[in-house]
Motif scaffolding. Structure first.
Motif, short mmCIF file in Angstrom:
data_model
loop_
_atom_site.label_atom_id
_atom_site.label_comp_id
_atom_site.label_asym_id
_atom_site.label_seq_id
_atom_site.Cartn_x
_atom_site.Cartn_y
_atom_site.Cartn_z
N THR A 140 6.07 8.74 8.77
CA THR A 140 5.37 7.91 7.78
C THR A 140 5.18 6.47 8.23
O THR A 140 4.41 5.73 7.62
CB THR A 140 6.13 7.92 6.44
N ARG A 141 5.87 6.05 9.29
CA ARG A 141 5.69 4.68 9.79
C ARG A 141 4.49 4.56 10.73
O ARG A 141 4.02 3.45 11.00
CB ARG A 141 6.95 4.21 10.51
N LEU B 212 3.06 -3.83 10.18
CA LEU B 212 2.41 -2.91 9.25
C LEU B 212 3.49 -2.07 8.57
O LEU B 212 4.21 -1.33 9.24
CB LEU B 212 1.42 -2.01 9.98
N VAL B 213 3.60 -2.20 7.27
CA VAL B 213 4.73 -1.60 6.55
C VAL B 213 4.25 -0.55 5.56
O VAL B 213 3.57 -0.86 4.58
CB VAL B 213 5.53 -2.68 5.81
N SER C 182 -0.43 1.36 -1.66
CA SER C 182 -0.96 2.69 -1.92
C SER C 182 -0.40 3.29 -3.20
O SER C 182 0.75 3.05 -3.58
CB SER C 182 -0.62 3.62 -0.74
N THR C 183 -1.22 4.11 -3.85
CA THR C 183 -0.77 4.88 -5.01
C THR C 183 -0.72 6.37 -4.68
O THR C 183 -0.59 7.21 -5.56
CB THR C 183 -1.70 4.66 -6.21
N ILE D 146 0.63 6.60 2.78
CA ILE D 146 0.95 5.28 2.23
C ILE D 146 0.50 4.17 3.17
O ILE D 146 -0.16 3.21 2.76
CB ILE D 146 2.46 5.17 1.92
N ILE D 147 0.82 4.27 4.45
CA ILE D 147 0.46 3.21 5.39
C ILE D 147 -1.05 3.14 5.61
O ILE D 147 -1.58 2.10 6.02
CB ILE D 147 1.21 3.39 6.73
N CYS D 148 -1.76 4.23 5.30
CA CYS D 148 -3.22 4.26 5.50
C CYS D 148 -3.95 3.32 4.55
O CYS D 148 -5.12 3.00 4.76
CB CYS D 148 -3.75 5.67 5.32
N ALA D 149 -3.26 2.87 3.50
CA ALA D 149 -3.89 1.93 2.56
C ALA D 149 -4.06 0.54 3.17
O ALA D 149 -4.75 -0.30 2.59
CB ALA D 149 -3.06 1.85 1.28
#
Length: 334
Positions: free
Chosen positions: A191-192, A283-284, A308-309, A316-319
């Motif tokens: 996910t990171r 980037l978190v 992200s929602t 999540i990081i793609c937001a």
């Protein structure tokens, strides 16, 4: 604060500090080492480290310590717990500071005959500690490590300094006016990991407005992801250098230190950049620890957090939009 305060005058032998297993955590432990240097000037302090960490910690600036590689984790000839404890016992340590919450590490210190053992009372190891502290999970990791030293000595110190690494000087292969390191991780970072197509989009926008050369970083397991990023950039006539899997950890420190800026995910390279005082965008997304607990405390590191929602953790990081990343990068130079 523990009931028994440690008096430095009562510690006659050397001190053992067992470091965390990850690079970022090990770097964050350096302020605690400095507190020990302040409390025990001239006394021998040994850091027990995973073998791969040696090159990084040899670049720690302004600390007084010696390194011991943990023979339990040698890649070829591993030593068992009891055998390694006998090796440590020969050094006659008077005190050990456990910066990991491992039960085995606490057992190692007792088998090595160390009388004063400081650590957090977790994972069932309270009976093995002479000076157990209760862990406050809201504390930043650096604060946690420093507290083990300061609280057990009666809180004599008021503050800590940030981690410092001093890299070896190197000459970069490209003579562009600016140099930017990029570490987005690979799929192994779960996910990171910042997706390759988003990174390529952001870097293309940066390249169109700057004269920076991009150095793509990673380990050997991340080479495929980094090569994919390189090809996407090449398709847009953007030159970059892929260093993934081509550097040792020590060389990685030297390369990051030579950069004008860095773009990275929450990772060991992020902490290296912070300790080398390199302006950094982090980037978190969803990390392995809450970012507020591990974030570099230097103002040189600016976090770009996701809002992200999505219920998909990988999304999540793609937001973090490429346009916003490029904008934040350009603002670094204003």
């Amino acid at each position: 604060m523990p009931k028994k305060v440690i008096e430095p005058s009562n510690i006659s032998g050397p001190i053992l500090v067992i470091l965390p297993r990850f690079i970022g955590d090990a770097i964050n432990s350096l302020p605690a080492i400095e507190l020990l240097n302040d409390l025990y000037p001239g006394k021998k302090i040994y850091l027990l480290i995973r073998p791969y960490m040696r090159e990084v910690l040899q670049r720690a600036e302004g600390y007084d310590f010696e390194l011991i590689e943990d023979a339990r984790y040698h890649s070829r000839e591993r030593t068992g717990l009891y055998s390694f404890a006998k090796t440590l016992k020969v050094l006659r340590f008077s005190m050990a500071v456990l910066l990991r919450g491992s039960f085995k590490d606490a057992a190692l210190t007792k088998l090595a005959g160390i009388r004063n053992v400081i650590g957090y009372a977790q994972n069932g190891r309270r009976p093995l500690l002479s000076h157990p502290l209760k862990l406050n999970e809201c504390h930043h990791y650096i604060f946690r490590y420093c507290r083990l030293v300061n609280d057990t000595h009666g809180k004599p110190l008021d503050s800590f300094s940030l981690p410092r690494l001093k890299a070896n000087d190197i000459e970069l292969t490209h003579g562009a006016p600016q140099a930017t390191a990029v570490y987005i991780g690979g799929k192994n970072k779960a996910t990171r990991h910042y997706p390759v197509h988003l990174a390529a989009n952001a870097l293309a926008k940066i390249a169109a407005q700057t004269s920076t050369h991009l150095y793509l970083l990673g380990d050997s397991s991340e080479y495929t992801d980094t090569e994919e990023l390189l090809q996407l950039l090449a398709a847009q006539n953007i030159t970059a250098t892929n260093l993934a899997g081509k550097t040792s950890l020590g060389e990685l420190v030297d390369i990051i230190a030579a950069m004008d800026t860095m773009i990275t995910i929450d990772s060991g390279p992020m902490h290296i950049a912070a300790a080398c005082n390199v302006p950094t965008l982090a980037l978190v997304g969803l990390g392995t620890s809450p970012f507020s607990l591990v974030a570099p405390l230097t103002s040189q590191c600016q976090a770009i957090t996701s809002h992200s929602t999505s219920l998909d953790e990988a999304e999540i990081i793609c937001a973090i939009k490429p346009e916003y990343l490029a904008e934040r990068y350009l603002n670094l130079f204003k």
